[in-house]
Scaffold this motif. Structure first.
Motif, PDB file in Angstrom:
ATOM      1  N   ARG A  66      -0.334   0.282  -4.216  1.00 43.52           N
ATOM      2  CA  ARG A  66      -0.427  -0.339  -2.900  1.00 43.52           C
ATOM      3  C   ARG A  66      -1.063   0.647  -1.932  1.00 43.52           C
ATOM      4  NH1 ARG A  66       4.370  -1.737   0.978  1.00 43.52           N
ATOM      5  NH2 ARG A  66       3.214  -2.885   2.537  1.00 43.52           N
ATOM      6  N   ASP A  68      -2.547   1.508   2.108  1.00 42.53           N
ATOM      7  CA  ASP A  68      -2.555   1.179   3.524  1.00 42.53           C
ATOM      8  C   ASP A  68      -3.968   0.715   3.868  1.00 42.53           C
ATOM      9  OD1 ASP A  68      -3.240   1.834   6.396  1.00 42.53           O
ATOM     10  OD2 ASP A  68      -1.085   2.252   6.429  1.00 42.53           O
ATOM     11  N   THR A  71      -5.974   3.178   6.227  1.00 45.69           N
ATOM     12  CA  THR A  71      -6.288   4.552   5.809  1.00 45.69           C
ATOM     13  C   THR A  71      -6.694   4.670   4.347  1.00 45.69           C
ATOM     14  OG1 THR A  71      -4.007   5.028   5.141  1.00 45.69           O
ATOM     15  CG2 THR A  71      -4.612   5.440   7.460  1.00 45.69           C
ATOM     16  N   GLN A  73      -4.753   5.108   1.997  1.00 42.09           N
ATOM     17  CA  GLN A  73      -3.836   6.055   1.375  1.00 42.09           C
ATOM     18  C   GLN A  73      -2.748   5.278   0.635  1.00 42.09           C
ATOM     19  OE1 GLN A  73      -4.348   9.407   1.276  1.00 42.09           O
ATOM     20  NE2 GLN A  73      -6.267   8.755   2.209  1.00 42.09           N
ATOM     21  N   VAL A  75       0.748   3.848  -0.620  1.00 39.54           N
ATOM     22  CA  VAL A  75       2.014   3.567   0.042  1.00 39.54           C
ATOM     23  C   VAL A  75       3.050   3.365  -1.053  1.00 39.54           C
ATOM     24  CG1 VAL A  75       3.274   1.958   1.515  1.00 39.54           C
ATOM     25  CG2 VAL A  75       0.859   2.460   1.985  1.00 39.54           C
TER      26      VAL A  75
END
Length: 95
Positions: A66, A68, A71, A73, A75
């Motif tokens: 998952r 973000d 971003t 990045q 999660v």
């Protein structure tokens, strides 16, 4: 290192036709396709290639981390098997 290139269709043909064209143009022993919502993590290929090295008839599918949306990045932690995910018509990726 690895040689990567983009194959473009002369006219829009959809996801499957694009992948077929990419597979036809590929020269390597292993072909990897990523969808638009995928961000390969460092070393992602190790987990994909290990089963193929053991048995060339194997196809591997990674777990989807998952991300973000703002971003890109990770999660939380990656799921471990049995996870279901889908992309809705409003392009929202859901678990």
């Amino acid at each position: 290192r690895w040689k990567a290139f983009v194959v473009r269709l002369e006219k829009t043909g959809g996801l499957i036709r694009a992948r077929i064209a990419g597979a036809a143009a590929a020269t390597g022993a292993v072909i990897v396709f990523f969808d638009c919502h995928v961000r390969p993590m460092d070393g992602y290929w190790r987990g994909l290639l290990a089963p193929i090295e053991a048995d060339y008839r194997v196809a591997t599918v990674p777990t989807v981390t998952r991300l973000d949306a703002a971003t890109w990045q990770p999660v939380g932690s990656p799921t471990r098997g049995g996870a279901k995910c889908y992309l809705t018509f409003d392009t929202d990726f859901k678990w």
